[in-house]
Design an enzyme around this catalytic site. Sequence first.
Site, PDB file in Angstrom:
ATOM      1  N   TYR A 294       9.056   6.884   2.780  1.00 23.22           N
ATOM      2  CA  TYR A 294       9.416   6.924   1.357  1.00 23.22           C
ATOM      3  C   TYR A 294      10.891   7.271   1.247  1.00 23.22           C
ATOM      4  O   TYR A 294      11.307   8.369   1.616  1.00 23.22           O
ATOM      5  CB  TYR A 294       8.544   7.947   0.633  1.00 23.22           C
ATOM      6  CG  TYR A 294       8.753   8.041  -0.860  1.00 23.22           C
ATOM      7  CD1 TYR A 294       9.463   7.088  -1.587  1.00 23.22           C
ATOM      8  CD2 TYR A 294       8.208   9.111  -1.573  1.00 23.22           C
ATOM      9  CE1 TYR A 294       9.633   7.194  -2.951  1.00 23.22           C
ATOM     10  CE2 TYR A 294       8.363   9.232  -2.940  1.00 23.22           C
ATOM     11  CZ  TYR A 294       9.078   8.272  -3.625  1.00 23.22           C
ATOM     12  OH  TYR A 294       9.246   8.392  -4.988  1.00 23.22           O
TER      13      TYR A 294
ATOM     14  N   LYS B 232       8.344   2.560   1.242  1.00 21.12           N
ATOM     15  CA  LYS B 232       8.494   2.538  -0.213  1.00 21.12           C
ATOM     16  C   LYS B 232       9.975   2.749  -0.480  1.00 21.12           C
ATOM     17  O   LYS B 232      10.503   3.835  -0.265  1.00 21.12           O
ATOM     18  CB  LYS B 232       7.652   3.636  -0.864  1.00 21.12           C
ATOM     19  CG  LYS B 232       7.828   3.719  -2.378  1.00 21.12           C
ATOM     20  CD  LYS B 232       7.069   4.903  -2.973  1.00 21.12           C
ATOM     21  CE  LYS B 232       7.324   5.016  -4.469  1.00 21.12           C
ATOM     22  NZ  LYS B 232       6.655   6.214  -5.052  1.00 21.12           N
TER      23      LYS B 232
END
EC number: 4.3.3.7
Length: 291
Positions: free
Chosen positions: A132, A160
């Site tokens: 992330y 992400k």
Amino acid sequence: MFKGSCVALITPFTEDGVNYEELRKLLEWHIKNHTDAILVCGTTGEGSTMTLEEKKEVIKFSVEVVNKRVPVIAGTGTNNTKASIELSKYAEEVGADMVLIITPYYNKTSQKGLYAHFNAINDAINIPIMLYNVPSRTGMNITPLMLDKLADLNNVVAIKEASGDLSQVAKMAELCGDRIAIYSGNDDQIVPILSLGGAGVVSVLANILPEETHNICEKYFLGEVIESRNLQLKYLSLANSLFIETNPIPVKTAMNLMNFNCGPLRLPLCEMEDSNLVILEENLKANGLIK
């Protein structure tokens, strides 16, 4: 792995804990409305203000309710490598399909330390890892060169990407797009990232428009690119209104306005300013979500 829309699910709270009855309803609602994967205990789920036991119970509960109908991703990353490993191991034990690991925040490290952090977690578990990258929150950026290196770790399968920098995403796709799935971390960049070979989105918008967010991705994958773009633009103002204050303040407010029983925010997050609430309500009304 999944293709499409993963909801970054809010966590419904009571005044003194998690509202599991409402959480069950939300999980079922998302499956019914074609959400492709479900992330729990992430930023939007207020994971940073949940206790370790709450996180464990929400992960376990969600895995049991979903029962493999769609992938469940557990937000297990912290700025403490040992703690991240502990929670990631637990998520694996109870059957989560993947873990989401954010870059360390506050105690910012070097790129060398960043690699060591992810490498240690990778070596401790045996389920897929989604990295992330959200520099605006953490003060750290996973560079394309670092992602290229991290993509060689056996469990690192996805990222992400919420830097907002499409040039960076393009470089990531060039260097390692054949080895790692790239998901948009921003609802206003779904189609642009899909056009660079992205696999979907980890979405805040999907909390209130699950089927529509799924459709943005689905139409793109079916080759209906213009239709996908049109949906992206149709919901752009609504998506942006969910970030008029710090996420997840607006989206949780929106869901309560839509008669979901999502309960309060946890401090230090607090109620929206009245002027911003008006803008949010206008966007919800414009999309037929409230009267």
